[in-house]
Design a protein around this motif. Structure first.
Motif, PDB file in Angstrom:
ATOM      1  N   MET A  86      10.370 -74.351  -3.633  1.00 59.46           N
ATOM      2  CA  MET A  86       9.336 -74.372  -4.110  1.00 59.46           C
ATOM      3  C   MET A  86       8.477 -75.894  -4.234  1.00 59.46           C
ATOM      4  O   MET A  86       9.340 -76.697  -4.563  1.00 59.46           O
ATOM      5  N   HIS A 137       2.179 -69.130  -6.202  1.00 59.14           N
ATOM      6  CA  HIS A 137       2.531 -68.736  -7.564  1.00 59.14           C
ATOM      7  C   HIS A 137       2.014 -69.538  -8.543  1.00 59.14           C
ATOM      8  O   HIS A 137       2.173 -70.955  -8.273  1.00 59.14           O
ATOM      9  N   MET A 149       3.509 -71.337 -11.610  1.00 56.27           N
ATOM     10  CA  MET A 149       4.893 -71.470 -12.377  1.00 56.27           C
ATOM     11  C   MET A 149       4.561 -71.796 -13.904  1.00 56.27           C
ATOM     12  O   MET A 149       4.051 -72.569 -14.154  1.00 56.27           O
ATOM     13  N   HIS A 151       2.182 -73.693  -7.485  1.00 51.44           N
ATOM     14  CA  HIS A 151       3.352 -73.925  -6.506  1.00 51.44           C
ATOM     15  C   HIS A 151       3.256 -72.997  -5.422  1.00 51.44           C
ATOM     16  O   HIS A 151       2.511 -71.922  -5.364  1.00 51.44           O
TER      17      HIS A 151
HETATM   18 CU   LIG Z   1       7.726 -72.346  -8.564  1.00 52.70          CU
END
Ligand SMILES: [Cu+2]
Length: 165
Positions: free
Chosen positions: A91, A113, A115, A80
């Motif tokens: 996001m 990141h 997720m 993400h």
């Molecule tokens: Cu995310």
């Protein structure tokens, strides 16, 4: 007849050597990536997802793409990023994170990141979580990291802020 066979053999040999050398270049993408400071954010009770963060360092002369992540601790893992959509942070899933040649890509809160969606076990501070990183060539790197609470993260940010005064 013999000359033709020889040529065919030489051609086949050249092909297999080419295949071998390009495979060798690509097969080790995971080995060229160094993972620093990985952690997973503690999941607030009832939260449907959490995220993993780390710094990916590429020690090779070629850009390397992280294309997938997998884990046992959640049903799904997605790559993400955050985008600022008219002041709203949103996001969205991206197909890859590129780690530049001899450079770094930071996965951090508010940015890129991994997720972890629908955790299958509680993700609490003090525990560890393993996430497997899968690169473009299919090579993999398993990263075992601590779970940290959001409260501690905020405290750390305060500390580093005070040091600048
Ligand atoms: Cu995310």
């Amino acid at each position: 007849m013999n000359t033709i066979n020889l040529k065919k053999t030489a051609y086949a040999l050249t092909l297999s050597l080419l295949t071998l050398s390009s495979a060798q270049v690509l097969a080790d993408q995971a080995k060229h990536i160094e993972v620093n400071d990985p952690f997973t954010r503690e999941m607030p009770p009832g939260s449907p997802a959490t995220a993993s963060f780390m710094t990916l360092k590429n020690n090779s002369d070629h850009a390397i793409k992280l294309v997938k992540a997998s884990t046992q601790v959640s049903k799904k893992a997605e790559l993400h990023t955050h985008t600022n959509d008219n002041g709203m942070m949103r996001m969205r899933e991206v197909p890859f994170f590129e780690i530049p040649a001899n450079g770094q890509t930071h996965l951090k809160p508010g940015g890129n990141h991994i997720m972890l969606i629908s955790p299958v076990q509680p993700i609490q501070a003090g525990k560890t979580v393993s996430v497997t990183l899968i690169f473009e060539d299919g090579s993999k790197k398993e990263v075992t990291m601590p779970v940290k609470s959001v409260m501690n993260m905020d405290k750390n940010e305060d500390h580093s802020h005070h040091h600048h005064h």
